[in-house]
Design a protein around this motif. Structure first.
Motif, PDB file in Angstrom:
ATOM      1  N   ARG A  49       0.881  -1.171   0.000  1.00 16.05           N
ATOM      2  CA  ARG A  49       0.000   0.000   0.000  1.00 16.05           C
ATOM      3  C   ARG A  49       0.916   1.218   0.000  1.00 16.05           C
ATOM      4  O   ARG A  49       1.621   1.471   0.973  1.00 16.05           O
ATOM      5  CB  ARG A  49      -0.927   0.001   1.211  1.00 16.05           C
ATOM      6  CG  ARG A  49      -1.938  -1.136   1.158  1.00 16.05           C
ATOM      7  CD  ARG A  49      -2.975  -1.020   2.243  1.00 16.05           C
ATOM      8  NE  ARG A  49      -2.405  -1.154   3.572  1.00 16.05           N
ATOM      9  CZ  ARG A  49      -3.149  -1.280   4.687  1.00 16.05           C
ATOM     10  NH1 ARG A  49      -4.466  -1.248   4.602  1.00 16.05           N
ATOM     11  NH2 ARG A  49      -2.568  -1.393   5.864  1.00 16.05           N
ATOM     12  N   ASP A 415       2.514  -2.387 -14.448  1.00 14.03           N
ATOM     13  CA  ASP A 415       1.881  -1.228 -13.824  1.00 14.03           C
ATOM     14  C   ASP A 415       0.740  -0.721 -14.697  1.00 14.03           C
ATOM     15  O   ASP A 415       0.923  -0.436 -15.888  1.00 14.03           O
ATOM     16  CB  ASP A 415       2.928  -0.128 -13.629  1.00 14.03           C
ATOM     17  CG  ASP A 415       2.371   1.118 -12.947  1.00 14.03           C
ATOM     18  OD1 ASP A 415       1.244   1.054 -12.424  1.00 14.03           O
ATOM     19  OD2 ASP A 415       3.071   2.151 -12.947  1.00 14.03           O
ATOM     20  N   HIS A 417      -2.662   2.186 -14.542  1.00 14.81           N
ATOM     21  CA  HIS A 417      -3.169   3.360 -13.836  1.00 14.81           C
ATOM     22  C   HIS A 417      -4.660   3.499 -14.099  1.00 14.81           C
ATOM     23  O   HIS A 417      -5.091   3.492 -15.251  1.00 14.81           O
ATOM     24  CB  HIS A 417      -2.425   4.618 -14.293  1.00 14.81           C
ATOM     25  CG  HIS A 417      -0.964   4.595 -13.986  1.00 14.81           C
ATOM     26  ND1 HIS A 417      -0.065   5.533 -14.466  1.00 14.81           N
ATOM     27  CD2 HIS A 417      -0.227   3.738 -13.219  1.00 14.81           C
ATOM     28  CE1 HIS A 417       1.147   5.253 -14.014  1.00 14.81           C
ATOM     29  NE2 HIS A 417       1.072   4.164 -13.267  1.00 14.81           N
ATOM     30  N   VAL A 460      -1.416  -1.444  -9.404  1.00 19.53           N
ATOM     31  CA  VAL A 460      -2.178  -0.248  -9.758  1.00 19.53           C
ATOM     32  C   VAL A 460      -1.356   0.932  -9.236  1.00 19.53           C
ATOM     33  O   VAL A 460      -1.523   1.383  -8.102  1.00 19.53           O
ATOM     34  CB  VAL A 460      -3.597  -0.272  -9.165  1.00 19.53           C
ATOM     35  CG1 VAL A 460      -4.375   0.970  -9.582  1.00 19.53           C
ATOM     36  CG2 VAL A 460      -4.342  -1.526  -9.626  1.00 19.53           C
ATOM     37  N   TRP A 463      -3.913   5.816  -8.648  1.00 14.26           N
ATOM     38  CA  TRP A 463      -5.358   5.958  -8.570  1.00 14.26           C
ATOM     39  C   TRP A 463      -5.660   7.106  -7.622  1.00 14.26           C
ATOM     40  O   TRP A 463      -4.796   7.542  -6.866  1.00 14.26           O
ATOM     41  CB  TRP A 463      -6.047   4.665  -8.123  1.00 14.26           C
ATOM     42  CG  TRP A 463      -5.757   4.234  -6.700  1.00 14.26           C
ATOM     43  CD1 TRP A 463      -4.694   3.514  -6.266  1.00 14.26           C
ATOM     44  CD2 TRP A 463      -6.560   4.500  -5.531  1.00 14.26           C
ATOM     45  NE1 TRP A 463      -4.761   3.303  -4.905  1.00 14.26           N
ATOM     46  CE2 TRP A 463      -5.904   3.896  -4.426  1.00 14.26           C
ATOM     47  CE3 TRP A 463      -7.754   5.186  -5.318  1.00 14.26           C
ATOM     48  CZ2 TRP A 463      -6.414   3.972  -3.129  1.00 14.26           C
ATOM     49  CZ3 TRP A 463      -8.262   5.249  -4.013  1.00 14.26           C
ATOM     50  CH2 TRP A 463      -7.601   4.637  -2.939  1.00 14.26           C
ATOM     51  N   GLN A 484     -12.267   1.442  -4.311  1.00 11.53           N
ATOM     52  CA  GLN A 484     -11.004   1.318  -5.030  1.00 11.53           C
ATOM     53  C   GLN A 484      -9.972   0.550  -4.205  1.00 11.53           C
ATOM     54  O   GLN A 484      -9.222  -0.275  -4.753  1.00 11.53           O
ATOM     55  CB  GLN A 484     -10.489   2.707  -5.411  1.00 11.53           C
ATOM     56  CG  GLN A 484     -11.383   3.391  -6.449  1.00 11.53           C
ATOM     57  CD  GLN A 484     -10.813   4.701  -6.922  1.00 11.53           C
ATOM     58  OE1 GLN A 484      -9.989   4.748  -7.827  1.00 11.53           O
ATOM     59  NE2 GLN A 484     -11.246   5.795  -6.310  1.00 11.53           N
ATOM     60  N   TYR A 488      -8.427  -2.627  -5.967  1.00  8.76           N
ATOM     61  CA  TYR A 488      -7.007  -2.528  -6.292  1.00  8.76           C
ATOM     62  C   TYR A 488      -6.159  -3.294  -5.290  1.00  8.76           C
ATOM     63  O   TYR A 488      -4.998  -3.611  -5.571  1.00  8.76           O
ATOM     64  CB  TYR A 488      -6.577  -1.067  -6.375  1.00  8.76           C
ATOM     65  CG  TYR A 488      -7.432  -0.247  -7.324  1.00  8.76           C
ATOM     66  CD1 TYR A 488      -8.139  -0.850  -8.366  1.00  8.76           C
ATOM     67  CD2 TYR A 488      -7.577   1.137  -7.172  1.00  8.76           C
ATOM     68  CE1 TYR A 488      -8.951  -0.107  -9.224  1.00  8.76           C
ATOM     69  CE2 TYR A 488      -8.368   1.881  -8.029  1.00  8.76           C
ATOM     70  CZ  TYR A 488      -9.059   1.253  -9.043  1.00  8.76           C
ATOM     71  OH  TYR A 488      -9.850   1.994  -9.881  1.00  8.76           O
ATOM     72  N   TRP A 495      -0.937  -1.344  -4.635  1.00 14.24           N
ATOM     73  CA  TRP A 495      -1.407  -0.102  -5.254  1.00 14.24           C
ATOM     74  C   TRP A 495      -0.660   1.097  -4.683  1.00 14.24           C
ATOM     75  O   TRP A 495      -0.022   1.012  -3.634  1.00 14.24           O
ATOM     76  CB  TRP A 495      -2.916   0.081  -5.087  1.00 14.24           C
ATOM     77  CG  TRP A 495      -3.477  -0.006  -3.681  1.00 14.24           C
ATOM     78  CD1 TRP A 495      -4.200  -1.039  -3.158  1.00 14.24           C
ATOM     79  CD2 TRP A 495      -3.403   0.989  -2.632  1.00 14.24           C
ATOM     80  NE1 TRP A 495      -4.571  -0.756  -1.856  1.00 14.24           N
ATOM     81  CE2 TRP A 495      -4.107   0.479  -1.507  1.00 14.24           C
ATOM     82  CE3 TRP A 495      -2.829   2.252  -2.525  1.00 14.24           C
ATOM     83  CZ2 TRP A 495      -4.239   1.193  -0.312  1.00 14.24           C
ATOM     84  CZ3 TRP A 495      -2.945   2.969  -1.331  1.00 14.24           C
ATOM     85  CH2 TRP A 495      -3.643   2.441  -0.249  1.00 14.24           C
ATOM     86  N   TYR A 497      -1.496   5.417  -4.277  1.00 11.70           N
ATOM     87  CA  TYR A 497      -2.390   6.572  -4.453  1.00 11.70           C
ATOM     88  C   TYR A 497      -1.605   7.742  -5.038  1.00 11.70           C
ATOM     89  O   TYR A 497      -0.442   7.968  -4.708  1.00 11.70           O
ATOM     90  CB  TYR A 497      -2.958   6.975  -3.094  1.00 11.70           C
ATOM     91  CG  TYR A 497      -4.132   7.939  -3.134  1.00 11.70           C
ATOM     92  CD1 TYR A 497      -5.435   7.455  -3.157  1.00 11.70           C
ATOM     93  CD2 TYR A 497      -3.938   9.313  -3.120  1.00 11.70           C
ATOM     94  CE1 TYR A 497      -6.522   8.324  -3.169  1.00 11.70           C
ATOM     95  CE2 TYR A 497      -5.006  10.197  -3.131  1.00 11.70           C
ATOM     96  CZ  TYR A 497      -6.300   9.697  -3.160  1.00 11.70           C
ATOM     97  OH  TYR A 497      -7.372  10.560  -3.176  1.00 11.70           O
TER      98      TYR A 497
END
Length: 522
Positions: A49, A415, A417, A460, A463, A484, A488, A495, A497
């Protein structure tokens, strides 16, 4: 379990190393990763994360617009697109045939051929690039043409703006005289200095600014090297600090993705207009990551020549030239080699991302896979433990085009997006429709690029909990963010952010966490 996973064990004491290596062959891949994470390696094991440290070591003006406030004429930066309307002819200047011929003043409406991109020399002096990539110049008879493929003295102009109306300009040619639209078919560089700025003066034009860029090239060339160095070094030392890494670690995140530009490999003396100093900031980031047990993904966000036309690729004027020659690819591989060598020994190096968002069709699949293989091998020269992330191309019909290629490379990560933005199909979606799109369409998209054998891993990498919905409540945003995270979170690598900080609140994960819009379960 992949060899990349097993390699992380070199950071653990030898007895534990032997125990884990042996037992890892008997464990499913996900169980092996959990075993490694429990062993206390510096970088976390996937799924991660993460948060992107966007707008820090690579400038994107929309993230922090105030960075550009001190630039004189900061609405006339490199890549600014201007249209010029003659006040006497009531017509727009146009590069005939898009370039390669004369400049006329006969267009009622303006589009591509009537748009001129600025190359900034100083705050008032520019080259004008036309649709076909030629530069406007003055020929030996005083005629105005767009035939030069590279700019020189004959293609250098000064924009003189009216003090009381900045949109009203005159264009001083290299010969010291001003451009004038004598007729719709005849634009010359022979008007004198005198003007009353009236509608009867053929050397007066009204400009229409139809867009520009605010990236690293623009901020460096806009300020010039001395001022840019001062502004950016202050930004690098204050925008992201150790306090932010502490916040990240205590908020339930475990990794940072750090966008960098290719010139970092030439620090402290990168090629102009870029300025040195970002490498020290990246060194600091690794020190802080090690202190707070965070992983680091070093993301080559801007490649030489620019892999897309967006400001975050550090393009000068929206041109996309990356990958068009073997020399350009080799130069990019050298950047990756530099980064891998410098940080291979850090326990926080989780991954190196070879390239961010290459845009099709300019970035061809063949050039991209050649580069990805060479870049992967460059990383492996220095570390067998770091993951190697490969971004999907933008604007492709088949998001699985890299799967077979990447599946043969140990420790490779694909990867993707996902934004419910930047496409007209999202413009009219309601709150529930956006959430349903994530749970259904994005879930299917992610499944399509996820191989059951775990090779490559899926990520991901960007996002955001932002959308086109007007008047959404805090509860709506919470639901959207959670949906999400749920979907994700199924990505096998995890993922990230976009981004930690942003003047636009919903794009700032820091703000979203501090204000209860996003909750990260431990």
């Amino acid at each position: 379990m992949s060899s990349a996973d097993a390699g992380i064990l070199c950071r653990v004491r030898l007895p534990l190393l032997l125990l884990l290596v042996c037992s890892s062959w008997l464990l499913p891949q996900s169980d092996a990763r959990r075993t490694l994470a429990a062993a206390g390696a510096g970088a976390p094991g996937p799924p991660i994360r993460a948060v992107n440290l966007g707008g820090w070591l690579l400038t994107e003006g929309w993230i922090l617009p105030s960075l550009f406030d001190g630039i004189p004429n900061n609405d006339l930066l490199d890549g600014t697109q201007l249209q010029f309307k003659s006040v006497t002819q009531n017509r727009y200047l146009v590069a005939d045939q898009g370039g390669g011929a004369t400049i006329l003043a006969d267009r009622v409406q303006a589009s591509g051929w009537e748009t001129f991109k600025l190359w900034r020399i100083d705050e008032t002096t520019f080259n004008f690039r036309v649709f076909g990539n030629q530069f406007v110049g003055v020929n030996s008879t005083g005629g105005v043409v767009a035939t030069a493929t590279t700019p020189g003295p004959s293609e250098t102009f000064q924009l003189v703006r009216r003090d009381s109306d900045k949109s009203r300009v005159r264009i001083r040619a290299p010969n010291g005289l001003f451009l004038q639209a004598k007729t719709m078919e005849l634009v010359t560089a022979d008007h004198t200095e005198d003007t009353n700025w009236g509608d009867d003066d053929p050397s007066v034009f009204v400009t229409n600014n139809v867009g520009g860029l605010q990236g690293e090239y623009q901020i460096c060339n806009g300020y010039c090297i001395t001022n840019a160095t001062q502004v950016l070094r202050n930004h690098w030392s204050t925008y992201i600090t150790e306090t932010d890494f502490s916040f990240i670690a205590t908020s339930g995140l475990n990794t940072v993705r750090i966008p960098v530009g290719w010139w970092i490999a030439s620090d402290p003396n990168p090629p102009l207009p870029f300025v040195g100093g970002s490498l020290q900031a990246l060194d600091n980031a690794f020190s802080w990551a090690e202190k707070y047990n965070l992983g680091v993904i070093v993301d080559l966000h801007a490649a030489p020549g620019s892999q897309n036309p967006f400001e975050h690729s550090a393009t000068r004027d929206g041109s996309q030239e990356w990958g068009k020659s073997d020399a350009n690819i080799a130069q990019t591989v050298q950047v990756i080699d530099f980064l891998a060598q410098r940080y291979a020994s850090s326990p926080s190096l989780l991954a190196i991302e070879l390239l961010n968002e290459p845009l099709a069709p300019g970035a061809t699949l063949s050039s991209l896979t050649k580069y990805y293989l060479d870049g992967y091998n460059a990383v492996r020269q220095h570390t067998s433990t770091a993951y190697v992330i490969m971004s999907n191309r933008l604007s492709i019909a088949d998001p699985t085009e890299l799967l077979q290629f990447a599946s043969g490379l140990t420790g490779a990560v694909l990867d993707v997006h996902y934004y419910n933005l930047f496409d007209s199909k999202f413009n009219s979606l309601t709150v529930d429709q956006n959430i349903d799109f994530v749970r259904n369409n994005r879930s299917a998209d992610l499944a399509a690029v996820t191989n059951q054998n775990g090779r490559p891993l899926t990520f991901v990498g960007e996002w955001v909990a932002e959308w086109q919905v007007q008047g959404a409540s805090k509860a709506d945003y919470q639901r959207f963010a959670q949906a999400q995270q749920d979907i994700y979170g199924q990505a096998t690598f995890g993922w990230a952010y976009w981004a930690l900080k942003n003047v636009n609140n919903h794009w700032s994960m820091q703000w979203m966490i501090q204000n209860g819009y996003i909750t990260l379960n431990s």
